[in-house]
Design an enzyme around this catalytic site. Structure first.
Site, PDB file in Angstrom:
ATOM      1  N   ASN A 172       0.801  -1.226   0.000  1.00 34.29           N
ATOM      2  CA  ASN A 172       0.000   0.000   0.000  1.00 34.29           C
ATOM      3  C   ASN A 172       0.840   1.286   0.000  1.00 34.29           C
ATOM      4  OD1 ASN A 172       0.740  -0.724   2.632  1.00 34.29           O
ATOM      5  ND2 ASN A 172      -1.031   0.287   3.537  1.00 34.29           N
ATOM      6  N   GLU A 271       4.127  -4.076  12.681  1.00 35.70           N
ATOM      7  CA  GLU A 271       3.101  -3.047  12.535  1.00 35.70           C
ATOM      8  C   GLU A 271       1.998  -3.655  11.688  1.00 35.70           C
ATOM      9  OE1 GLU A 271       0.822  -0.448  10.753  1.00 35.70           O
ATOM     10  OE2 GLU A 271       2.693   0.303   9.886  1.00 35.70           O
ATOM     11  N   CYS A 305      -3.371   1.093   6.871  1.00 32.31           N
ATOM     12  CA  CYS A 305      -3.683   0.519   8.182  1.00 32.31           C
ATOM     13  C   CYS A 305      -4.198   1.584   9.143  1.00 32.31           C
ATOM     14  CB  CYS A 305      -2.455  -0.167   8.761  1.00 32.31           C
ATOM     15  SG  CYS A 305      -1.026   0.932   8.879  1.00 32.31           S
TER      16      CYS A 305
END
Length: 503
Positions: A172, A271, A305
């Site tokens: 992303n 993460e 996210c």
């Protein structure tokens, strides 16, 4: 539904861009060399907007992973002995080169991961910022002296590079999410093996190999192995060589990465996903909250996210908020990221699209109302606003990772906090109120690693701690916090006077 770009993807030869290596992108980067694909299987790199093939890259094997780690281990000690200013200088030069290649990067972001111009500029600046901060770490916190309880003893705490750092990054924000580990790791004297996501092997990995090679990084310090996660991911993350394993991606995959890393006595830095709440209290500035809500939900098609996954809005503002957000969604230009003015591009692939659409359809069947959007064409999913949403609907209780804005009403601050915390995730969030003290009380009660007052969750600054709790991961990235992960502290004591022992 979508715009047609004046310059189609098949007219863009990504292998001929100025930033491309002489070999083109169809290579691994091992020991300072661009290694041709040879008889390896190939990964097709496709443009999600047009579904055309841009180029191919090698599908790395477990043997390639072994070789890359062996090379990195061999190179690391000599690199750590280089003066810190030299290590910092190379990272700074790589940062400069990213700026020099900004136009090529904008093209690559558009055709490889569907990123519009706004997103491309944002990501390039973030990558440069993390390199600037990372370069500065080379000159910081070399160690300290501590008094001893033993007479005549001196305690020295010496900070040393962790060693070899393994890095797995997603599609992303590929350049930035790789740079935020690679740059500080190299500056601090580590060597790196990087596996970018198979959807973005160029911007996620091979671009960094090119700029660091051009910046003068010695051979072996950075190695890039493209490959399918389901083929080499387990071997990569459970390998015996690295001292640190950094993973950014889904919580489901991250759990396995962390378990394998710990099993190999490797420190994990994870993460992971998020289910971030945008809380709008009854005294909020409504227009400001809607502006932030639109940006936080629809930027890069919601594929972050830290994007807004749930809009929690006080019942007194609910109808106006829904109407305002729907109006924003309907005005966003959708199309090929290469088309000027496009703000919403395609999602990355069919699997991602089908997941988003499935959550939408099931939520509507359970009573949600589509106020804007709700349709798709190819990989272009319309910015969608849903009302009448309950927190147990699929669009609200899952990380949908798409341009979807479910709006959930609440009555009291306590109820908003309860809904916001009713998730296994704890990455980011936001609170809107004209009473900052009240907003701070709500922010303090939200079980997340990050909360932004009178803003939205889509924030990252390379000098500020970034990370979550619960299923959103462990550890922190950026500045001094990533320094703690990428170095180890050795205790060396010196007994300067004879010591009396009891026997």
């Amino acid at each position: 539904m979508t715009n047609t770009s004046a310059e189609s993807a098949d007219e863009i030869a990504v292998d001929d861009l100025e930033i491309a290596p002489e070999t083109g992108w169809n290579a691994l980067y091992l020991d300072g060399e661009w290694v041709p694909a040879g008889d390896r299987d190939l990964i097709d790199v496709e443009n999600p907007a047009t579904r055309t093939r841009l180029t191919t890259v090698p599908s790395g094997t477990e043997g390639d992973v072994d070789e890359a780690y062996a090379i990195a281990a061999e190179a690391q000690a000599a690199w750590a002995e280089r003066p810190p200013q030299e290590r910092a200088g190379i990272v700074s030069e790589a940062c400069r080169l990213l700026g020099e290649y900004a136009d090529d990067l904008e093209t690559l972001f558009a055709v490889e991961c569907g990123g519009v111009e706004l997103k491309a500029d944002f990501e390039t600046q973030l990558a440069q910022g993390t390199m600037e901060v990372g370069a500065g770490l080379a000159m910081r916190d070399g160690g300290r002296r501590k008094d001893s309880v033993t007479p005549g003893k001196e305690n020295l705490l010496v900070r040393e590079p962790a060693g070899v750092v393994g890095v797995i990054t997603p599609w992303n924000f590929p350049l930035y999410l790789s740079s935020r580990v690679v740059a500080p790791a190299i500056a601090l004297g580590n060597s790196v093996v990087l596996k970018p996501d198979e959807h973005t092997p160029i911007t996620g990995g091979l671009v960094l190999a090119k700029v660091f090679e051009e910046a003068g990084l010695p051979a072996g310090v950075l190695n890039v192995v493209p490959g399918y996660g389901h083929e080499i991911g387990d071997h990569f993350s459970g390998h015996s060589v690295p001292s640190v394993m950094s993973f950014t991606g889904s919580s489901e995959v991250g759990r396995g990465v962390g378990q394998r890393a710990v099993g190999a006595y490797t420190e994990p830095a994870l993460e992971l996903g998020g289910n971030n709440a945008h809380v709008v209290l009854e005294d909020a500035d409504l227009e400001r909250a809607i502006d932030a809500g639109a940006f936080g939900s629809f930027t890069h098609q919601g594929q972050e996210c830290i994007s807004i996954n749930r809009h929690l809005v006080h019942e007194s503002l609910y109808d106006e908020y829904v109407a305002g957000l729907a109006d924003r969604a309907e005005q966003l230009p959708i199309g090929d990221p290469l088309e000027e003015g496009t703000l919403v591009g395609p999602v990355i692939n069919e699997s991602q699209r089908d997941k988003i659409v499935g959550f939408l359809e099931e939520s509507v069947e359970r009573g949600a109302t589509v106020e804007a959007g709700g349709d798709y064409e190819g990989l272009f999913v319309e910015p969608t606003v849903l009302s009448d949403v309950t927190s147990d609907m699929p669009v609200a209780c899952n990380e949908h990772f798409g341009p979807v804005a479910p709006v959930v009403p609440f009555e009291t601050d306590e109820e908003a906090i309860r809904i916001a915390n009713d998730t296994e995730y704890g990455l980011s969030g936001s609170v809107h109120s004209t009473d900052v003290a009240r907003a701070r009380d709500v922010a303090d009660a939200m079980e997340t690693g990050m909360v932004h007052i009178n803003d939205q969750p889509l924030n990252d600054e390379p000098h500020v701690a970034f990370g979550g709790v619960g299923a959103s991961g462990m550890g922190r990235y950026n500045d001094e916090w990533i320094l703690e992960t990428l170095t180890t502290v050795k205790w060396i004591s010196v007994q300067r006077e004879p010591r009396e022992y009891p026997y």
